[in-house]
Design an enzyme around this catalytic site. Structure first.
Site, mmCIF file in Angstrom:
data_model
loop_
_atom_site.group_PDB
_atom_site.id
_atom_site.type_symbol
_atom_site.label_atom_id
_atom_site.label_comp_id
_atom_site.label_asym_id
_atom_site.label_seq_id
_atom_site.Cartn_x
_atom_site.Cartn_y
_atom_site.Cartn_z
ATOM 1 N N TYR A 50 0.769 -1.229 -0.049
ATOM 2 C CA TYR A 50 0.074 0.055 -0.035
ATOM 3 C C TYR A 50 1.026 1.279 -0.026
ATOM 4 O O TYR A 50 0.398 2.474 -0.355
ATOM 5 C CB TYR A 50 -0.839 0.240 1.036
ATOM 6 C CG TYR A 50 -1.711 -1.249 1.586
ATOM 7 C CD1 TYR A 50 -2.036 -2.062 0.569
ATOM 8 C CD2 TYR A 50 -2.235 -1.419 3.020
ATOM 9 C CE1 TYR A 50 -2.786 -3.163 0.793
ATOM 10 C CE2 TYR A 50 -3.059 -2.506 3.098
ATOM 11 C CZ TYR A 50 -3.053 -3.493 1.942
ATOM 12 O OH TYR A 50 -4.011 -4.576 2.333
ATOM 13 N N HIS A 112 0.278 -12.020 3.483
ATOM 14 C CA HIS A 112 -0.749 -11.312 2.542
ATOM 15 C C HIS A 112 -1.533 -12.065 1.871
ATOM 16 O O HIS A 112 -2.864 -12.039 1.812
ATOM 17 C CB HIS A 112 -0.077 -10.437 1.768
ATOM 18 C CG HIS A 112 -0.823 -8.957 1.398
ATOM 19 N ND1 HIS A 112 -0.336 -7.563 1.510
ATOM 20 C CD2 HIS A 112 -2.222 -9.053 1.109
ATOM 21 C CE1 HIS A 112 -1.437 -6.867 1.248
ATOM 22 N NE2 HIS A 112 -2.672 -7.785 1.143
#
Ligand SMILES: NC(=O)c1ccc[n+]([C@@H]2O[C@H](COP(=O)([O-])OP(=O)(O)OC[C@H]3O[C@@H](n4cnc5c(N)ncnc54)[C@H](OP(=O)(O)O)[C@@H]3O)[C@@H](O)[C@H]2O)c1
Length: 287
Positions: A50, A112
């Site tokens: 991100y 993730h």
């Protein structure tokens, strides 16, 4: 609040930070984080991909330095990227995240995705080596809780066959159009806290006439309606919002008593194709 199996306590709702940098400058985000802390937000979800680890770390450091919040009361959650899976690379990626965030310890560290691109054949071994490193980091006190994201039960079972410490959290895409009922049930039966990413389906919740009408009936906003529905299923949502007004709205989850007919409507919105079209997501359903 939720208590993990190691007795660590997480708040009812967190703040997602993906794509925040698309709407706000770094200094605006720092201020937003300080304001979020002032307004009771305690859990901040980030990830190397991100690009927000550094700015979130700086915002939290400012809030802590200004006595807005104590470090012990903040939950910083970040993730192990796909390309960093593997024993040694996990240890290195963790250090990189710790440095970016500017913290001594990370509160929650999550793998993730289960199947990094190109690892369709050997992801099981890869996940197990990553997990060994995660366990070590946990045992050394560098991270307070470890877990996964986007893992289906069979992916977690693979880890469990080799693990000393089972995952404590599984962060999944969950919203009315993609409810993952079986996976949620399986995780909860195995004492794994389920978090919901994309709980507002990237904003689609606010576009739904059906949800708008239902929200109106309970005198809440559509976002609050869905967040309340999730927390009532013992799921911790991490909505992302770019303004303090929306962050506050999402933190204040009203105690809705849903009528049975509304529960049925929400349940009926579920669809196998309702998930976000991330390449990882579509692909991993086949493995
Ligand atoms: N583990 C994973 O694989 C994974 C994948 C994706 C995301 N995530 C995490 O989950 C977090 C949340 O998911 P997401 O960002 O994809 O989507 P989301 O939280 O479902 O939706 C965010 C959208 O909803 C809007 N919004 C938020 N609160 C609102 C409110 N009260 N009223 C009206 N609109 C509102 C936001 O607008 P504004 O921003 O304009 O305020 C933004 O456009 C991410 O930020 C990230 O931390 C994890």
């Amino acid at each position: 609040m939720y208590t993990l199996r190691n007795q660590m306590v997480l708040p009812r709702v967190g703040l997602g930070t993906a794509e925040l940098l698309e709407r706000r400058t770094a200094s605006e985000i720092e201020e937003l984080i300080v304001e979020a802390c002032k307004n009771g937000c305690k859990l901040f979800d980030t990830a190397p991909v991100y690009g927000t680890e550094e700015v979130i770390g700086r915002g939290l450091a400012k809030a802590i330095a200004n006595n807005v919040i104590d470090r012990e009361d903040v939950i910083i959650s970040t993730k192990l990227s796909n390309e960093a899976q593997g024993y040694h690379s996990t240890l290195q990626a963790f250090e990189d995240s710790r440095e970016c965030l500017g913290v001594e310890y990370i509160d929650v560290y999550l793998i993730h995705w289960p199947i990094p691109k190109g690892h369709e054949e050997d992801y099981r071994e890869l996940n197990v080596s990553s997990w060994k490193a995660m366990e070590e980091l946990y045992q050394q006190g560098k991270v307070k809780a470890i877990g996964v994201c986007n893992f289906l039960p069979r992916h977690i079972e693979n880890i469990l066959r080799h693990a000393d410490i089972p995952p404590m959290v599984n962060q999944l895409e969950i919203h009315p159009w993609y409810q993952q009922i079986e996976t949620v049930r399986w995780c909860q039966e195995h004492d794994i806290l389920v978090e919901a990413w994309g709980p507002l389906n990237h904003g689609a919740v606010m576009q739904s006439r059906k949800l708008e009408e239902m929200a109106h009936k309970y005198y809440v906003s559509p976002a609050q309606l869905v967040l309340a529905w999730l927390t009532q299923r013992n799921i911790l949502p991490i909505p992302k919002a770019s303004s303090i007004k929306r962050i506050c709205e999402n933190q204040e989850i009203p105690p809705i008593v849903f009528e049975e007919e509304d529960r049925i409507i929400l349940h009926s919105m579920d669809s196998v194709d309702g998930h976000a079209a991330y390449w990882n997501y579509k692909r991993q359903l086949n493995f």
